[in-house]
Design a protein around this motif. Sequence first.
Motif, PDB file in Angstrom:
ATOM      1  N   PHE A 200       4.793   6.112  -7.326  1.00  0.00           N
ATOM      2  CA  PHE A 200       5.322   6.938  -6.238  1.00  0.00           C
ATOM      3  C   PHE A 200       6.234   8.038  -6.783  1.00  0.00           C
ATOM      4  O   PHE A 200       6.142   9.201  -6.369  1.00  0.00           O
ATOM      5  CB  PHE A 200       6.095   6.061  -5.253  1.00  0.00           C
ATOM      6  N   PHE A 201       7.091   7.691  -7.726  1.00  0.00           N
ATOM      7  CA  PHE A 201       8.078   8.657  -8.221  1.00  0.00           C
ATOM      8  C   PHE A 201       7.568   9.527  -9.362  1.00  0.00           C
ATOM      9  O   PHE A 201       7.993  10.675  -9.513  1.00  0.00           O
ATOM     10  CB  PHE A 201       9.343   7.925  -8.687  1.00  0.00           C
ATOM     11  N   LEU A 204       2.686  10.688  -8.297  1.00  0.00           N
ATOM     12  CA  LEU A 204       2.315  11.455  -7.107  1.00  0.00           C
ATOM     13  C   LEU A 204       2.969  12.824  -7.104  1.00  0.00           C
ATOM     14  O   LEU A 204       4.072  13.010  -7.619  1.00  0.00           O
ATOM     15  CB  LEU A 204       2.718  10.700  -5.838  1.00  0.00           C
ATOM     16  N   ASP A 206       4.567  16.204  -5.065  1.00  0.00           N
ATOM     17  CA  ASP A 206       5.589  16.291  -4.011  1.00  0.00           C
ATOM     18  C   ASP A 206       4.984  16.157  -2.619  1.00  0.00           C
ATOM     19  O   ASP A 206       5.514  15.444  -1.756  1.00  0.00           O
ATOM     20  CB  ASP A 206       6.359  17.614  -4.125  1.00  0.00           C
ATOM     21  N   GLN A 208       2.250  14.690  -1.760  1.00  0.00           N
ATOM     22  CA  GLN A 208       1.747  13.339  -1.535  1.00  0.00           C
ATOM     23  C   GLN A 208       2.876  12.388  -1.159  1.00  0.00           C
ATOM     24  O   GLN A 208       2.729  11.547  -0.262  1.00  0.00           O
ATOM     25  CB  GLN A 208       1.018  12.837  -2.793  1.00  0.00           C
ATOM     26  N   ARG A 209       4.016  12.541  -1.838  1.00  0.00           N
ATOM     27  CA  ARG A 209       5.176  11.718  -1.483  1.00  0.00           C
ATOM     28  C   ARG A 209       5.658  12.047  -0.075  1.00  0.00           C
ATOM     29  O   ARG A 209       6.046  11.164   0.689  1.00  0.00           O
ATOM     30  CB  ARG A 209       6.310  11.936  -2.498  1.00  0.00           C
ATOM     31  N   ILE A 212       3.633  10.336   2.606  1.00  0.00           N
ATOM     32  CA  ILE A 212       3.949   8.911   2.739  1.00  0.00           C
ATOM     33  C   ILE A 212       5.274   8.727   3.471  1.00  0.00           C
ATOM     34  O   ILE A 212       5.383   7.920   4.400  1.00  0.00           O
ATOM     35  CB  ILE A 212       4.001   8.234   1.352  1.00  0.00           C
ATOM     36  N   LEU A 213       6.285   9.513   3.089  1.00  0.00           N
ATOM     37  CA  LEU A 213       7.594   9.401   3.725  1.00  0.00           C
ATOM     38  C   LEU A 213       7.549   9.844   5.186  1.00  0.00           C
ATOM     39  O   LEU A 213       8.353   9.390   6.001  1.00  0.00           O
ATOM     40  CB  LEU A 213       8.615  10.250   2.954  1.00  0.00           C
TER      41      LEU A 213
END
Length: 372
Positions: A200-201, A204, A206, A208-209, A212-213
């Motif tokens: 995730f950190f 992925l 920006d 894509q994160r 999800i968020l």
Amino acid sequence: MHRYKSKLVKMKENEYSIFDIIIILDVIVLMIIGLLTLRSVVLGTSQESRFLKQLIWDLVSIVVMFYIIFEKETRIQKYLKYIYGASVVLLILVLFIGKSVYGAKRWIDIGVFDLQPSEIFKFSIILLMAYIFSKYQKEKAFLLSMLAVSPAVLIFLEPDLGMTILMLFIWFTMLLSSDVDKKYIFAIIGAGLLIAPLAFFFLLKDYQRARILAIFNPQEHFQYGAYNTIMSKTVIANGGVTGTGYGLGTGTNMHIVPMQYTDFIFSAYAEQFGLIGSIILLVLYGTIIFAGLSYIGRYKDRFWEFVAIGVCAVFSFHVFENVGMNLGMLPVTGIPLPFVSYGGTSTVIFAAIAGLLIKARAISKRAKQVII
């Protein structure tokens, strides 16, 4: 005294039931729904030509589906490795000569249409996994299956997170159904839980994160990660229980949902046909999945049983993910809704996969014997 001469005549390898015909009609109905919904989305816009293109792709797809159904079993098993090899080569090529769309290289422009190699890989991975798990046992099957699915890394590099997850899902679903020692499966689950935060950190991108968020806090990520889903949810809610009626969707006619003819076409359908229409759509998909799973234990051999499991995994993932992201319950991943979302390669491959399921069922029925 009369003498009778008996001779067994080999029949064609397929034997169909009414349910097999229902699956074919199911696919055609889904295509019709897709065309009608697409027309309502693109009518009066610069994208209007997509309707005719999709109609052509649907007709081609029906031909492909019947080709797979009537193709000889031996030929399918003979050429599956070549199909897999060609798909991997195309996955490599797309990274170098692929057509860049919104920063991603997922298609190869071959003139008359854009080819999406990951879709071909999806078809080939079902066949190759079925071959591996039916031919090899335990540790060897596990290692070979890992090697077979490893080119999914190339899809991740395009980047295409949704299709990458799909490939892993197909592999894992078929792995669960195999005789591979369950300790390997538990190890994979454990490794996945450990790697997920790091991925995730550090793996992925920006956007894509943000997608999800956006599930947990859509307002904070409104402009970048949640705009599409918020608009989609608004349009779906406008449909209510019975829908606004075909062509009368306010949100759809105002074109407030980006990419509504592909990723978010479910929102257009749900607005016009409501909750009742949405349930009918899900029942159509459920019929295909039920057709595959209800026959488990009765397939001709393990190869065709694994093929059916792989097909069901594909349809389950696509429907669950696409509807989920339209409702804002899952991240936006670009996963199309089978036979309904606009797309050439994807529609052809969905039809080919449906053809594999019908083939698996038809070839598994008890052969008739004719006495001459």
